[in-house]
Write a protein that holds these residues in place. Structure first.
Motif, PDB file in Angstrom:
ATOM      1  N   ASP A   3       0.852  -1.180   0.000  1.00  0.00           N
ATOM      2  CA  ASP A   3       0.000   0.000   0.000  1.00  0.00           C
ATOM      3  C   ASP A   3       0.895   1.239   0.000  1.00  0.00           C
ATOM      4  O   ASP A   3       1.654   1.464   0.950  1.00  0.00           O
ATOM      5  N   ARG A 407      -4.076  -7.753  -2.165  1.00  0.00           N
ATOM      6  CA  ARG A 407      -3.951  -6.456  -2.819  1.00  0.00           C
ATOM      7  C   ARG A 407      -3.654  -6.627  -4.307  1.00  0.00           C
ATOM      8  O   ARG A 407      -4.120  -5.838  -5.139  1.00  0.00           O
ATOM      9  N   PHE A 422      -9.313  -5.921   2.704  1.00  0.00           N
ATOM     10  CA  PHE A 422      -8.589  -6.997   2.029  1.00  0.00           C
ATOM     11  C   PHE A 422      -8.567  -8.248   2.911  1.00  0.00           C
ATOM     12  O   PHE A 422      -8.357  -8.155   4.131  1.00  0.00           O
TER      13      PHE A 422
END
Length: 468
Positions: A3, A407, A422
């Motif tokens: 991320d 992801r 997620f």
């Protein structure tokens, strides 16, 4: 996949995490990622501002023409044209920087869990438990010699048709291998509640990307393709090959070009052969939102697996331990973040149960940061005792990948309240069939050169108590 917001918020965490996993100059890597992120966001902002100005100018053109102020209308039209060019330019920069950033992030390993030990290679792994006692005395013939002596294991015939790292199993040994796979499936489905799945063995790029095999490990994969115009190609030299990292040719394991491929457009279809059913099973939830009450999903499959073994030159070149083609029972769990550690322990004990039922001595190892797989944040290896080598060898690897694969696949779940999150994905061998067969052959061999059938497998062997 990582991320970018987490990297922005805590870059030092990623510098330390990647450094501990063997990434050279992780500081420079993080700085490069953040620089690309800054350039990407700047291009996005500039593009949005140019678009807003263009829309505003377009509205003013109508007003100017209504007033018959053609000079102002022409000026605004010229401004709109300039802004269109700016929007396109910023869009090109955004696309280029976005692709570069995604590619860089996709190539980075998962971060290790806090309780994973430091270490550069297998020497840093930590033994956490043992089960069973390796037998003292008795025959300790290597499984390859034992199988060939029985006339049930033929490497020469396999080499004539397929090359190195293939084997032909015959008669009772072939049946024993089939029994091992069926037994494992029955244990995992009837005793541990896994859902049996029969998945595809050929998958697209996106599936391999989702579980982390692409783009970093394409040299370890086998590639299958069919061509638009078969008359155009000379297949006289073609055989099993590996798709080259340049994506311009197919090469064999010796690096020899077998067939030139000028471009993707020349291929009608292209698929990867799965190196493990983890790929197919985990991708069942790609681009899906699962309800929390449906989790955990526990899936299992017995499939052939195909691996180029590109990085294993000179290792286990003889025998069944490291083959290009083998069978494996795979376990996959899809769960919520708060349950993944618990699920990891459960999955490991499910794999251990097979070894215990077969009465094969083994040990559990907690892998260090430098020895874990690309997608894993924590891994337990199970290593079975091989008398011929006088040591334990890996037979199962059970990993918790956290949200790393999710992801990449956009696999999420939804609680009763709140936004989708997620999932966490886990995978493990339950077990590798060929390596389990090796362990049975070596641990159950007798003085007469035969192999006793383990008690747990007798119902699958049609009354046979020995092989050979």
């Amino acid at each position: 996949m990582h991320d970018i917001r987490a990297i922005r918020d805590n870059p030092g965490h990623f510098v330390a995490g990647w450094s501990s996993r063997g990434v050279e100059d992780a500081q420079a890597l993080v700085e490069q990622i953040l620089s690309l992120d800054t350039e990407l966001r700047a291009a996005q902002t500039a593009g949005q501002e140019a678009l807003a100005k263009r829309n505003a100018a377009s509205k003013l053109i109508g007003a100017a023409m209504g007033r018959k102020d053609m000079e102002e209308a022409d000026r605004l039209k010229a401004e709109v044209e300039t802004l269109k060019g700016d929007i396109a330019s910023h869009g090109e920069i955004e696309a280029a920087k976005g692709a570069e950033l995604r590619g860089l992030l996709a190539a980075q390993k998962n971060l290790a869990a806090d309780d994973v030990p430091d270490g550069e290679d297998e020497a840093g792994n930590v033994e956490t438990s043992r089960w069973g006692t390796p037998r003292a005395g008795g025959p300790a013939k290597d499984h390859a010699d034992l199988g060939e002596a029985m006339g049930l294991l033929d490497f020469e015939a396999a080499a004539r048709m397929s090359g190195a790292r293939f084997a032909v199993l015959k008669g009772g040994l072939a049946r024993l291998e089939r029994a091992v796979g069926q037994f494992m499936l029955d244990v995992q489905t009837t005793e541990h509640g896994y859902l049996e799945v029969n998945p595809p063995y050929l998958v697209r790029d996106e599936a391999m990307f989702g579980t982390g095999q692409l783009p970093k490990f394409q040299n370890d994969l086998f590639f299958a393709s069919s061509f638009i115009d078969f008359d155009t190609w000379d297949f006289s030299q073609a055989s099993s090959g590996v798709y080259a990292p340049t994506l311009t040719k197919i090469i064999n394991e010796d690096g020899e070009t077998l067939l030139g491929v000028p471009s993707y457009e020349a291929l009608a279809r292209r698929h990867w052969l799965i190196p493990t059913a983890e790929v197919s099973l985990t991708n069942l939830v790609r681009e899906q939102i699962t309800l929390e009450e449906e989790l955990p999903l526990r899936l299992t499959a017995l499939t052939p697996c195909f691996r180029a073994e590109a990085g294993s030159a000179g290792r286990d070149t003889r025998g069944l331990i490291r083959q290009h083609q083998f069978h494996k029972v795979e376990l996959v769990s899809i769960t919520t973040p708060d349950k993944s550690d618990e699920e990891h322990e459960r999955m490991t004990t499910c794999a251990e149960a097979v070894l215990q039922k077969l009465e094969l001595p083994y040990r559990r190892m907690l892998l260090c940061k430098g020895d874990m797989g690309f997608s894993a944040k924590k891994t337990f290896d199970l290593e079975v005792w091989l008398p011929s080598q006088g040591t334990y060898r890996e037979i199962s690897s059970v990993s918790n990948c956290g949200d790393f694969q999710a992801r990449r696949m956009d696999a999420r779940f939804k609680r009763k309240e709140g936004k989708p999150e997620f999932v966490h994905t886990l995978n493990g061998s339950g077990l590798a069939v060929g390596r389990t067969l090796v362990a049975i052959m070596e641990n159950y061999q007798d003085e007469g050169g035969k192999i006793a059938v383990p008690a747990a497998l007798l119902p699958y062997m049609g009354g046979a108590t020995h092989v050979g």
